[in-house]
Design a protein around this motif. Structure first.
Motif, mmCIF file in Angstrom:
data_model
loop_
_atom_site.group_PDB
_atom_site.id
_atom_site.type_symbol
_atom_site.label_atom_id
_atom_site.label_comp_id
_atom_site.label_asym_id
_atom_site.label_seq_id
_atom_site.Cartn_x
_atom_site.Cartn_y
_atom_site.Cartn_z
ATOM 1 N N ARG A 122 -0.423 -1.757 0.423
ATOM 2 C CA ARG A 122 0.921 -2.018 0.944
ATOM 3 C C ARG A 122 1.968 -1.235 0.166
ATOM 4 O O ARG A 122 2.898 -0.668 0.748
ATOM 5 C CB ARG A 122 1.213 -3.522 0.869
ATOM 6 N N ARG A 123 1.819 -1.178 -1.147
ATOM 7 C CA ARG A 123 2.735 -0.375 -1.969
ATOM 8 C C ARG A 123 2.614 1.103 -1.610
ATOM 9 O O ARG A 123 3.614 1.822 -1.546
ATOM 10 C CB ARG A 123 2.444 -0.591 -3.454
ATOM 11 N N THR A 171 4.432 1.754 1.557
ATOM 12 C CA THR A 171 5.879 1.755 1.311
ATOM 13 C C THR A 171 6.326 3.094 0.743
ATOM 14 O O THR A 171 7.338 3.660 1.170
ATOM 15 C CB THR A 171 6.260 0.623 0.345
ATOM 16 N N GLN A 193 6.306 5.668 3.463
ATOM 17 C CA GLN A 193 7.420 5.512 4.383
ATOM 18 C C GLN A 193 8.734 5.953 3.757
ATOM 19 O O GLN A 193 9.594 6.527 4.427
ATOM 20 C CB GLN A 193 7.502 4.061 4.859
ATOM 21 N N SER A 247 11.162 8.787 5.199
ATOM 22 C CA SER A 247 12.266 8.014 5.776
ATOM 23 C C SER A 247 13.264 8.876 6.527
ATOM 24 O O SER A 247 14.006 8.382 7.377
ATOM 25 C CB SER A 247 12.994 7.233 4.673
#
Length: 823
Positions: free
Chosen positions: A530-531, A534, A537, A541
């Motif tokens: 999950r990190r 992130t 992303q 971004s």
């Protein structure tokens, strides 16, 4: 010798069947190409064969390809061959004598029709009572208005049969003999010829898994595939606990009307059963494993977890781990294999033998399974997790505070790894068993010295989907992945690498800390991944949508560094994961397409290196293109293809020009900026997924070949996807469900809403196209999907994106969105 004319005709076999019936039975009930094998092998099983051989060529699309199934069963007499072709009739269950020898599977007399979807001709050649007979069903002869047709039943000599089969069956394909000394007393060959396109869908890996999982495999029934023995699928994951149905069965004892019993079989073994009011003789086991059974490449071929319901020794629910029930607790269920044998459900089978009809006996069985899993398996699993957590937390609290930052977590990691409590770390490399004593002593010593757990930092290109970094505890080197989007995005942001290195070191030590504090490995991996998502992303971004990227490329044609950046953005908008590289004697970047795995567990994706060639002139010459250098880039970075982009090429429209000939010789895809813009703008309206775009790099090299390929795509008619309805479904699920929507659920709800039968592949492809058109509005994370705004807002953004597309391309977009719900 011809199959259709060999031997002497002895009679006609009347087959009563219409074109409509065969299409309903074969294409409807038996839509999977694997069903033909299942049905033919089950016929061999019912014929008391002890050995069955299957042959499938590696390339089913070549002219003259064929498939066969051969068994040493009881064979067929002329009258039995006639009976075989009585559609909808089967004598296998007419008396108990056959069942007493071996439980018969077939009962409907329609299984052979599954071969219709694979081949135009099905020939049975059989030996029984020292006679050889054959008959060929030519499915082409079945017409719309047919009520019946006649198949010639012929007898051949042993020499004629031997000659016929020698063309199809070589000696090394069988472990038993059909002719000469040592030949079987009886046998049958089912031969499929003149194969249909559907046969090309057969995946060897998937088929072998089905044969090893779904079909009756026991010591008295040997199955071979292309000359190799098929063995029952085995699980190598250690077992945590096993529950035998009917033995000390706490769940069964608490259900009214349910009784447990045991019997002794002929070998002296104790067999346990559960009897229910409407269903008797249930036996089997619940097995809980130490690790998940749903991870790894092998899971792409078929499942190992969930419920496996067998009736008369044949698996019924090949692709349904829940028997149609609602999802159980994922953590425990993904580690559980439930084996159920319930022969009394035979009367409740559907005609395809792939499902059980809703009935009181079936409902009682499902209720028992659900209660036993929840009351015994799941409870035990969570109790064990609590004990592990407590054990780890005690050791964590005893650690000295001065060691908590790096040394103690790493030392604990080494200890836990060698005690098998850690199996698959992400950021720390796995340890070799031969280094156990050395590493344990080394890191124990570190607790008393000033030495560091990380002494060296190296930078290297791994794949884009690889972790941020890997720590090697033996040589104390941290290797940072320059291909990771976060690293690639910030590596040139500052000449001082210390902040970036410190952040990555913190990530690695965080993984060690998470293990140290006692979290289960599944949770640790989930947190680290999950990190990682992130960070990816954050790095992406500023990702732009297709219209903006197309305009950016158009504005960058005479700017060398700007063109490199523009191509990176274009490939990202198309769907690739891109790593910019650059520098002397290096490609401008590498793009990778991640497409999952095939049925054999091999990656389906591909990669390419790319270079931009900017110029103030209208076109570049062949010598300026430096194609041999591009091929070296491709080899250095282990890419499948390479691509060059320029404003134009001299001789681009001439297939015999220098640039065309060199590009074809070197296999470099050369594309003009104008064509690349057009390709980008057609991604959504023409549904160009990365798997379809692969054909461009595989077969097109000269600028003109590329131009023609793109022109052909523009003329291509495609299905209009329900984009707006898809957004509505995801938004509604996100509002009402407690868990993030998964693609399969979205597909189901979309089909329910529209009355359609869209596949998961369709839905996944459409979602990815929406991600590219309006980034930030729709997200796809593995099997999970989501929207970042209301459905109305997303539709408005789609509408706005279309308005920003060049006028000549807008009609394509308006066409595919106009048939969805309006904005």
């Amino acid at each position: 010798m011809n199959l259709d004319t060999a031997g002497t005709k002895i009679d006609d076999i009347e087959v009563t069947i219409s074109h409509r019936i065969i299409e309903l039975f074969s294409a409807g009930l038996y839509s999977s190409p694997n069903k033909a094998f299942e049905e033919l092998i089950c016929n061999s099983y019912d014929a008391f064969a002890s050995k069955v051989a299957v042959y499938v060529p590696s390339d089913l699309t070549v002219e003259g390809a064929y498939i066969w199934v051969c068994d040493n069963g009881e064979g067929l007499t002329p009258s039995e061959l006639k009976a075989l072709w009585k559609i909808g009739e089967s004598s296998k269950r007419n008396n108990n004598e056959r069942d007493n020898r071996r439980l018969q599977i077939g009962q409907f007399g329609i299984g052979k029709l599954a071969t219709y979807i694979l081949a135009r001709k099905l020939t049975y050649i059989s030996k029984k009572e020292n006679k050889y007979i054959l008959a060929t069903m030519d499915y082409n002869l079945i017409k719309e208005d047919n009520k019946s047709l006649f198949i010639a039943e012929r007898q051949v000599s042993e020499e004629e049969a031997k000659t016929l089969l020698s063309y199809y069956i070589q000696n090394d394909m069988l472990s038993f003999s059909l002719f000469d000394k040592g030949a079987e007393e009886s046998w049958t060959v089912s031969l499929m010829t003149e194969l249909k396109p559907k046969a090309g869908e057969i995946k060897i890996g998937r088929l072998k898994w089905i044969l090893s999982t779904a079909l009756p495999l026991n010591p008295g029934f040997q199955l071979e595939f292309n000359g190799a023995l098929i063995e029952s699928s085995k699980i190598k994951v250690p077992i945590m606990k096993k529950w035998i149905i009917g033995k000390d069965d706490l769940t069964a004892e608490k259900i009214t009307g349910v009784e447990c019993r045991e019997e002794t079989d002929k070998y002296g073994n104790q067999i346990y059963f559960v009897d229910m009011p409407n269903l008797s003789g249930i036996n089997g086991e619940f097995v809980l494993y130490e690790d998940s059974l749903v991870e790894g490449k092998s899971s792409e071929l078929g499942r190992s977890h969930g419920i496996f319901l067998s009736i008369r020794e044949r698996l019924i629910n090949l692709d349904d781990p829940l028997l149609g029930m609602e999802a159980f607790s994922h953590g425990a269920f993904n580690r559980t294999r439930i084996i159920i044998n319930a022969d009394e459900l035979d009367n409740n089978l559907t005609s395809t033998r792939e499902a059980v009809k809703d009935s009181q006996p079936f409902t009682q069985l499902k209720e028992y399974i659900k209660k036993k899993f929840n009351n015994e398996v799941k409870k035990y699993y969570f109790d064990q997790q609590i004990q592990i957590e407590q054990k780890r937390s005690i050791s964590s609290r005893m650690a000295q505070t001065s060691y908590l930052t790096s040394k103690k977590p790493i030392y604990d990691f080494v200890q836990n790894y060698y005690s098998s409590q850690i199996v698959n770390p992400i950021l720390i490399e796995k340890l070799d068993e031969e280094d156990k004593d050395e590493l344990l002593n080394l890191y124990e010593k570190d607790l008393e010295t000033g030495e560091q757990v990380i002494e060296n930092i190296a930078w290297d290109f791994n794949t884009i989907d690889a972790p941020l970094a890997k720590l090697n505890l033996k040589n104390r080197t941290l290797v940072i992945n320059k291909a990771h989007p976060y690293v690639a995005n910030y590596i040139d942001a500052n000449s001082n690498m210390i902040p970036l290195e410190s952040m990555i070191i913190t990530e690695v030590l965080t993984e060690a800390h998470l293990y140290e504090i006692g979290l289960d490995e599944d949770i640790v991996n989930g947190i680290i991944r999950r990190r990682d998502r992130t960070l990816r992303q954050l790095a992406l971004s500023d990702r732009q949508g297709i219209p903006a990227v197309a305009m950016f490329l158009k504005d960058s044609l005479d700017n060398p560094s700007g063109l490199e950046d523009a191509i990176e953005r274009v490939l990202t908008a198309i769907g690739f994961e891109v790593t910019p590289i650059g520098g002397n004697n290096e490609p401008d970047g590498k793009a990778e397409a991640f497409l999952g795995y095939d049925d054999n567990g091999n990656p389906r994706g591909y990669s390419l290196t790319y270079d931009a060639k900017s110029t103030s002139k209208k076109s570049i010459a062949a010598g300026t293109a430096h194609l041999s250098g591009l091929k070296r880039h491709q080899e250095k970075y282990h890419a499948d293809y390479c691509m060059e982009v320029a404003i134009d090429y001299q001789g681009s429209k001439d297939d015999e020009s220098a640039i065309s000939n060199e590009s074809k010789r070197e296999h470099v895809t050369m594309i003009t900026a104008k064509d690349l813009i057009k390709l980008l703008l057609m991604v959504t309206p023409k549904q160009l997924g990365l798997d379809k775009i692969r054909d461009l790099f595989e077969n097109c090299f000269s600028p003109n070949e590329v131009h023609q390929w793109i022109d052909n795509v523009e003329k291509m008619d495609v299905e209009t996807p329900p984009y707006y309805e898809l957004v509505d479904v995801i938004y509604q699920l996100q509002k009402t469900d407690t868990e993030a929507p998964v693609t399969e659920v979205v597909r189901r709800e979309l089909n329910r809403k529209l009355g359609t039968k869209y596949s998961t592949k369709n839905v996944t492809e459409w979602l990815n196209l929406l991600v590219n058109l309006v980034p930030g509005c729709v997200s796809v994370d593995g099997k999970y999907v989501g929207v970042q705004a209301s459905a109305t807002i997303i539709k408005l953004r789609i509408h706005k994106a279309i308005s920003e597309i060049p006028l000549d391309m807008q009609p394509m977009y308006n066409e595919i969105f106009s048939q969805s719900e309006g904005v």
